[in-house]
Design a protein around this motif. Structure first.
Motif, PDB file in Angstrom:
ATOM      1  N   ASP A  30      -3.862   0.344  12.734  1.00  0.00           N
ATOM      2  CA  ASP A  30      -4.502  -0.304  13.145  1.00  0.00           C
ATOM      3  C   ASP A  30      -5.351  -0.818  12.256  1.00  0.00           C
ATOM      4  O   ASP A  30      -5.287  -2.312  12.254  1.00  0.00           O
ATOM      5  N   ARG A  31      -5.942   0.417  11.301  1.00  0.00           N
ATOM      6  CA  ARG A  31      -7.095  -0.589  10.256  1.00  0.00           C
ATOM      7  C   ARG A  31      -6.096  -0.805   8.905  1.00  0.00           C
ATOM      8  O   ARG A  31      -6.751  -1.255   8.517  1.00  0.00           O
ATOM      9  N   LEU A  32      -4.822  -0.055   8.473  1.00  0.00           N
ATOM     10  CA  LEU A  32      -3.818  -0.681   7.654  1.00  0.00           C
ATOM     11  C   LEU A  32      -3.386  -2.010   7.898  1.00  0.00           C
ATOM     12  O   LEU A  32      -3.158  -2.557   7.280  1.00  0.00           O
ATOM     13  N   SER A  33      -3.096  -2.321   9.017  1.00  0.00           N
ATOM     14  CA  SER A  33      -2.742  -3.517   9.787  1.00  0.00           C
ATOM     15  C   SER A  33      -0.781  -4.180   8.719  1.00  0.00           C
ATOM     16  O   SER A  33      -1.326  -5.193   8.355  1.00  0.00           O
TER      17      SER A  33
ATOM     18  N   THR B 149       1.032  -0.909  -0.066  1.00  0.00           N
ATOM     19  CA  THR B 149      -0.219   0.367   0.174  1.00  0.00           C
ATOM     20  C   THR B 149       0.817   1.457   0.499  1.00  0.00           C
ATOM     21  O   THR B 149       1.977   1.093   0.593  1.00  0.00           O
TER      22      THR B 149
ATOM     23  N   VAL C  31      -3.531   5.655  12.258  1.00  0.00           N
ATOM     24  CA  VAL C  31      -4.612   4.087  11.131  1.00  0.00           C
ATOM     25  C   VAL C  31      -3.494   2.965  11.063  1.00  0.00           C
ATOM     26  O   VAL C  31      -3.754   2.537  10.237  1.00  0.00           O
TER      27      VAL C  31
END
Length: 327
Positions: free
Chosen positions: A258-261, A243, A256
């Motif tokens: 935690d959401r992208l992991s 990404t 962000v």
């Protein structure tokens, strides 16, 4: 049972009751060498290089000697020898690894040094003509024959640097750069999409610019964007999911993360960091709960961030379990 030779396919066949112990499938060989399966097949088909054994179903199996030969080929390519001229230079056996005459090496390298500039000129002409078919045809002809990391360092990045200088002052520069950025973005995004679907390790790529050098919105191609695009393409070639979020403030990443992991973070710095900025970045990296790396043309100058510096993208493979199947 001893393997038999299939002269038509230039491939050693492993018979049904043959022993394939100690042999590696093409996906594993790609992981070990950084040379993707498409390139290995092209080397075999077009130049008779690295002839593997075959299973009864036709899958390629490579020996330890084959893997060493791939690495030797890469060493010749890094010296500037064209892939079409490598075969006569390869060592016939371990005992003769360093027996090649230095004059032969110099002659081959000198011949090849004229090939990259000529190709750059052809790519530039395709750009000036807005000729997408010609541009992608030239790229296709070379991307399949060379490890992408080598192609990035010896052809693509130098060419893009040259394009920036050559177009400086032209009235149509912004049109040309916008068109080129669109062409390459679409090309490499398509390759990344395929890699993301199969990757076992996902990286987050960020451009890290000093506060004194903002990512100017008016720039057609933002600072560091070409390097980011090419590094991302190389990561996809190596089998990583990716990404690319462009340029952002590293301090805001925890909002962000935690959401992208992601499994790891790869930072591409720009030029001109002060000692204070480096110390601040080091503190932020130390606090992040994931594997972090610093890479790119400006990374070696940042002594304050040396613990995170990555010299080669292929080093990321050491901690990856990415595999692959043959066809």
């Amino acid at each position: 049972m001893q393997p038999t030779i299939d002269a038509k396919n230039q491939t050693t066949q492993v018979t049904a009751d043959g022993d394939s112990a100690g042999l590696y499938p093409i996906g594993e060989v790609s992981r070990l060498t950084g040379v993707n399966a498409v390139t290995l097949r092209a080397w075999q088909r077009r130049f008779g290089l690295v002839i593997p054994k075959r299973t009864p179903k036709g899958h390629r199996l490579y020996s330890a000697a084959d893997i060493e030969q791939i690495r030797e080929i890469c060493r010749w390519l890094e010296r500037g020898v064209a892939i079409s001229k490598v075969k006569p230079l390869l060592s016939p056996g371990p005992a003769q690894t360093s027996a090649q005459p230095q004059g032969q090496v110099a002659a081959q390298a000198q011949t090849t040094q004229t090939e990259w500039p000529a190709l750059m000129q052809q790519l530039t002409q395709a750009l000036l003509d807005f000729n997408a078919a010609r541009l992608h045809g030239l790229l296709d002809a070379n991307i399949g024959l060379y490890p992408f990391g080598l192609l990035r360092q010896q052809l693509l990045q130098p060419w893009l640097d040259e394009v920036g200088l050559r177009l400086s002052g032209r009235l149509d520069a912004s049109w040309l750069l916008s068109w080129l950025y669109d062409q390459l973005s679409v090309r490499f995004a398509a390759r990344r999409l395929g890699a993301n679907k199969q990757a076992r390790k996902h990286l987050l790529l960020l451009r890290l610019l000093p506060s004194a050098v903002p990512d100017a919105a008016r720039d057609v191609v933002p600072e560091g964007a070409w390097e980011s695009m090419l590094v991302g393409a190389e990561l996809s070639e190596l089998g990583f999911g990716l990404t690319d979020l462009g340029a952002h403030d590293l301090a805001a990443l925890p909002l962000v993360l935690d959401r992208l992991s992601p499994d790891a973070l790869l930072l591409l710095p720009g030029p001109g960091y002060s000692a204070g900025e480096q110390a601040n970045i080091a503190a932020q990296l130390a606090a992040l709960p994931l594997e972090c790396h610093l890479y790119g043309r400006f990374a070696p100058a940042l002594s304050g961030l040396a613990p995170w510096r990555l010299t080669e993208l292929s080093a990321l493979l050491a901690s990856s379990e990415t595999g692959g199947a043959d066809e």
